[in-house]
Design an enzyme around this catalytic site. Structure first.
Site, short mmCIF file in Angstrom:
data_model
loop_
_atom_site.label_atom_id
_atom_site.label_comp_id
_atom_site.label_asym_id
_atom_site.label_seq_id
_atom_site.Cartn_x
_atom_site.Cartn_y
_atom_site.Cartn_z
CB SER A 13 5.62 0.22 -0.81
OG SER A 13 4.34 0.24 -1.41
CE LYS A 27 -4.16 -1.65 -0.12
NZ LYS A 27 -3.11 -1.23 -1.04
CB THR A 39 -0.92 0.07 1.20
OG1 THR A 39 -1.99 0.83 0.84
CG2 THR A 39 -0.28 0.54 2.40
N GLY A 47 -6.15 4.26 8.53
CA GLY A 47 -5.63 3.55 7.37
C GLY A 47 -4.43 2.74 7.76
#
Length: 181
Positions: A134, A43, A11, A55
């Site tokens: 990421s 998410k 994500t 989140g």
């Protein structure tokens, strides 16, 4: 011989606060090793009567466990985001099972925004902008530049910054969920 399971890269989550508005954005891609296994994952969630946004980045199973724990803290402390985040961070740091969870949370309401990490850290960002996952650093950098040099509102900043992250990070797609307070 030990076998290593592929890692889920799951994500980019971005929180932006500007002009009394708070936005949480997340992409929809879940990757297992070098394969995209899901395009439309959700998410981010609304919690505590839609007054709090949360989140996650990291392991999906671990993140759902943290969502549940955090939601319990919100109920216990009647929606007090700061107190709930502090108590979850304490639990995360001291609870043996929680310490093994591989996830991060971004939580925010109208007044506050916090990043909770797997080491029990609790961070309140200075500028009202923070990204995790990421592609989090890409999205955060783009959002900070947009906030400093445009008059865009929080939602427009979050959406544009997420598009930048999706263009750079191979673990981030352009299927965004945006929630606003």
């Amino acid at each position: 011989m030990t076998s290593t399971l592929p890692t889920f890269h799951a994500t980019t989550i971005l929180a932006v606060r500007r002009d009394d508005r708070a936005v949480l954005a997340g992409d929809g891609q879940v990757t297992l090793g070098d394969t995209v296994v899901k395009q439309g994952a959700r998410k981010i969630r609304r919690l505590y009567n839609d007054k709090v946004l949360a989140g996650f980045a990291g392991s999906a199973a671990d993140s759902f466990a943290l969502f549940s724990r955090f939601e319990s803290k919100l109920e216990q402390y009647r929606g007090n985001l700061e107190r709930s985040a502090v108590e979850l961070a304490k639990d995360w740091r001291t609870d043996r099972a929680l310490r093994r969870l591989e996830a991060m949370l971004l939580v925010l309401d109208h007044r506050s925004m916090f990043l909770l990490s797997g080491t029990g850290d609790l961070i309140e960002p200075d500028e009202g902008i923070v990204g995790i996952g990421s592609g989090g650093a890409y999205a955060q950098s783009a959002a900070k530049a947009l906030a400093r040099h445009t008059t865009l509102d929080a939602r427009a900043i979050a959406e544009a910054a997420m598009r930048v992250a999706a263009e750079i990070c191979i673990y981030t797609n352009g299927n965004f969920t945006l929630e606003e307070l």
